[in-house]
Design a protein around this motif. Structure first.
Motif, PDB file in Angstrom:
ATOM      1  N   MET A  51       0.833  -1.208   0.000  1.00 27.49           N
ATOM      2  CA  MET A  51       0.000   0.000   0.000  1.00 27.49           C
ATOM      3  C   MET A  51       0.864   1.253   0.000  1.00 27.49           C
ATOM      4  O   MET A  51       0.539   2.247  -0.650  1.00 27.49           O
ATOM      5  CB  MET A  51      -0.923  -0.004   1.238  1.00 27.49           C
ATOM      6  N   ALA A  52       1.971   1.217   0.733  1.00 27.98           N
ATOM      7  CA  ALA A  52       2.858   2.375   0.812  1.00 27.98           C
ATOM      8  C   ALA A  52       3.414   2.740  -0.559  1.00 27.98           C
ATOM      9  O   ALA A  52       3.590   3.922  -0.885  1.00 27.98           O
ATOM     10  CB  ALA A  52       3.999   2.096   1.788  1.00 27.98           C
ATOM     11  N   ASN A  53       3.689   1.734  -1.378  1.00 30.71           N
ATOM     12  CA  ASN A  53       4.235   1.973  -2.708  1.00 30.71           C
ATOM     13  C   ASN A  53       3.221   2.582  -3.667  1.00 30.71           C
ATOM     14  O   ASN A  53       3.568   2.971  -4.776  1.00 30.71           O
ATOM     15  CB  ASN A  53       4.778   0.675  -3.302  1.00 30.71           C
ATOM     16  N   LYS A  54       1.963   2.665  -3.244  1.00 38.41           N
ATOM     17  CA  LYS A  54       0.927   3.274  -4.076  1.00 38.41           C
ATOM     18  C   LYS A  54       0.563   4.679  -3.615  1.00 38.41           C
ATOM     19  O   LYS A  54      -0.299   5.330  -4.223  1.00 38.41           O
ATOM     20  CB  LYS A  54      -0.333   2.394  -4.057  1.00 38.41           C
ATOM     21  N   VAL A 334      16.094  12.365 -11.438  1.00 38.00           N
ATOM     22  CA  VAL A 334      16.612  13.627 -11.970  1.00 38.00           C
ATOM     23  C   VAL A 334      16.137  14.801 -11.117  1.00 38.00           C
ATOM     24  O   VAL A 334      16.924  15.645 -10.682  1.00 38.00           O
ATOM     25  CB  VAL A 334      16.163  13.825 -13.431  1.00 38.00           C
ATOM     26  N   CYS A 335      14.819  14.851 -10.875  1.00 37.07           N
ATOM     27  CA  CYS A 335      14.225  15.956 -10.096  1.00 37.07           C
ATOM     28  C   CYS A 335      14.080  15.625  -8.620  1.00 37.07           C
ATOM     29  O   CYS A 335      13.707  16.498  -7.827  1.00 37.07           O
ATOM     30  CB  CYS A 335      12.859  16.324 -10.681  1.00 37.07           C
ATOM     31  N   GLU A 336      14.305  14.339  -8.261  1.00 35.30           N
ATOM     32  CA  GLU A 336      14.174  13.870  -6.877  1.00 35.30           C
ATOM     33  C   GLU A 336      12.765  14.133  -6.348  1.00 35.30           C
ATOM     34  O   GLU A 336      12.571  14.708  -5.284  1.00 35.30           O
ATOM     35  CB  GLU A 336      15.228  14.539  -5.975  1.00 35.30           C
ATOM     36  N   ARG A 337      11.781  13.694  -7.126  1.00 34.89           N
ATOM     37  CA  ARG A 337      10.378  13.856  -6.757  1.00 34.89           C
ATOM     38  C   ARG A 337       9.626  12.545  -6.938  1.00 34.89           C
ATOM     39  O   ARG A 337      10.036  11.689  -7.733  1.00 34.89           O
ATOM     40  CB  ARG A 337       9.715  14.949  -7.599  1.00 34.89           C
ATOM     41  N   VAL A 338       8.518  12.404  -6.196  1.00 36.62           N
ATOM     42  CA  VAL A 338       7.701  11.195  -6.251  1.00 36.62           C
ATOM     43  C   VAL A 338       6.388  11.507  -6.962  1.00 36.62           C
ATOM     44  O   VAL A 338       5.776  12.559  -6.722  1.00 36.62           O
ATOM     45  CB  VAL A 338       7.415  10.667  -4.829  1.00 36.62           C
ATOM     46  N   PHE A 339       5.938  10.591  -7.818  1.00 40.07           N
ATOM     47  CA  PHE A 339       4.676  10.751  -8.533  1.00 40.07           C
ATOM     48  C   PHE A 339       3.867   9.467  -8.418  1.00 40.07           C
ATOM     49  O   PHE A 339       4.417   8.367  -8.458  1.00 40.07           O
ATOM     50  CB  PHE A 339       4.927  11.080 -10.015  1.00 40.07           C
ATOM     51  N   ILE A 340       2.557   9.630  -8.278  1.00 41.87           N
ATOM     52  CA  ILE A 340       1.661   8.489  -8.148  1.00 41.87           C
ATOM     53  C   ILE A 340       0.821   8.361  -9.407  1.00 41.87           C
ATOM     54  O   ILE A 340       0.142   9.296  -9.810  1.00 41.87           O
ATOM     55  CB  ILE A 340       0.744   8.649  -6.925  1.00 41.87           C
ATOM     56  N   GLY A 341       0.892   7.193 -10.040  1.00 40.02           N
ATOM     57  CA  GLY A 341       0.104   6.937 -11.236  1.00 40.02           C
ATOM     58  C   GLY A 341       0.856   7.268 -12.514  1.00 40.02           C
ATOM     59  O   GLY A 341       1.676   8.188 -12.553  1.00 40.02           O
TER      60      GLY A 341
END
Length: 377
Positions: A51-54, A334-341
């Motif tokens: 769940m955490a990975n989502k 590259v940007c060191e950001r997290v995106f979901i989906g």
């Protein structure tokens, strides 16, 4: 012991157990409020990594919800969502409880709707909305301050100790309302605190009932002293609060329509009742545009036939299949950001900001390689 007394005793025990369980849940929620987003995310990663990975690490609300599910039901949130899908539902919910349901959606022209929403706010103000907010705000603060009175001095000393504040007492401490606050300097009765962090002692307007539409919009007006509310400043803040309330009400109506589209209309991977639209733009035509068509739709379905009107969700395009149960987490190194989906991930990778950072890093890498070549023997 008589049978009735035994039943009553068991019911009393059940009540005690329910109260105890609710208290434990409240303690757990209070614990969450003092934990950072990173700590909460790491905790979820330990107990339910799937769940955490989502979820995004900063999506505090959903992370806490997943931890609550495990605490309350003893089942991982990810497993619960899988069970819902297996039962014929999707990650948004289980199968229909009533398979023969029909949804009638009353819709109208957007401008007409916005005019009605403005009129609704005006009517609420005329029937005592502001006074109701003032009364609640006063009672809430009286209760909150009363609960803090016993430990008033200890509380402020604790605040000072935690934040290295300068605290000066000019006399006997009495816990009352704030009388003056400039930037991060607080003057409360006989106490002065510099670099004051109001989140440690004042109500959090981002949780509970304070999230409701109406509280945040009138906050500046509600905290004014009574005499200032009658002056020009108070009148201006009141008018601003009313205007803000109208604005957020319209935004909320759009969110409701978006919710219907995303959760019902565009979902072809879950059991959804047929949705029929009824036009209520002109209330003078209510019988011919709303009542009679609604009766015709229901009676036709009860006869086992299909209504002449085609359900909206049978003709909708751009179906939606992703939700919290199947969206994956992507990390941009590259940007060191997290995106979901995948949708947000694809938009980011094709965006100008990402391309700019990528170009800059590649240029820097080339310069470093060239420098190494020049320095090598």
């Amino acid at each position: 012991m008589a049978k009735d007394e035994q039943v009553e005793s068991r019911e009393g025990e059940d009540d005690v157990e329910d109260v105890s369980r609710l208290k434990k849940m409240k303690i757990e929620l209070d614990r969450f409020s003092s934990i950072s987003n990173d700590q909460l995310f790491n905790e979820l990663m330990e107990v339910d990594p799937e769940m955490a990975n989502k979820l995004h690490p900063n999506n505090r609300r959903k992370i806490i919800r997943s931890l609550e599910v495990l605490k309350q039901h003893g089942v991982r949130h990810s497993e619960l969502l899988k069970a819902q899908r297996a039962a014929g539902g999707c990650g948004l919910g289980g199968p229909l409880r009533h398979p023969n349901s029909v949804l009638l959606w009353l819709r109208c022209d957007q401008k007409v709707l916005e005019t009605r929403l403005d009129s609704r706010v005006d009517a609420m103000v005329e029937t005592g909305l502001v006074q109701e907010l003032l009364d609640f705000h006063r009672r809430y603060n009286e209760q909150r301050i009363k609960s803090n009175t016993v430990h008033g001095i200890e509380l402020f000393l604790s605040i000072a100790e935690k934040n290295s504040h300068c605290v000066v007492f000019f006399g006997h401490f009495v816990s009352r309302f704030v009388t003056c606050r400039i930037d991060n300097v607080l003057i409360m009765n006989n106490v002065i605190i510099t670099d004051f962090d109001e989140t440690l002692v004042f109500a959090d307007y981002t949780t509970g009932i304070f999230q409701s539409i109406g509280f945040k919009e009138f906050h500046a007006y509600l905290v004014l002293p009574e005499e200032e509310r009658r002056e020009k400043k108070g009148e201006e803040l009141l008018e601003k609060g009313i205007a803000d309330l109208k604005l957020v009400t319209k935004k909320y109506s759009k969110k409701q329509e978006q919710w219907i589209m995303n959760r019902i209309m565009r979902r072809s991977d879950r059991q959804v009742p047929p949705v029929y639209a009824l036009d209520c733009t002109d209330v003078n035509e209510w019988n011919s545009c709303v009542y009679e068509p609604a009766v015709e739709i229901i009676e036709t379905i009860l006869r086992g036939e299909k209504p002449e009107q085609t359900p909206l969700n049978e003709t909708v395009e751009n179906h939606k299949f992703s939700d919290a149960s199947n969206e994956e987490r992507h990390y941009c190194s590259v940007c060191e950001r997290v995106f979901i989906g995948n949708h947000q991930w694809d938009i980011h990778r094709a965006g100008q900001k990402h391309m700019k950072v990528l170009k800059k890093k590649r240029k820097l890498e080339q310069q470093q390689k060239q420098k190494q070549i020049e320095e090598s023997p």
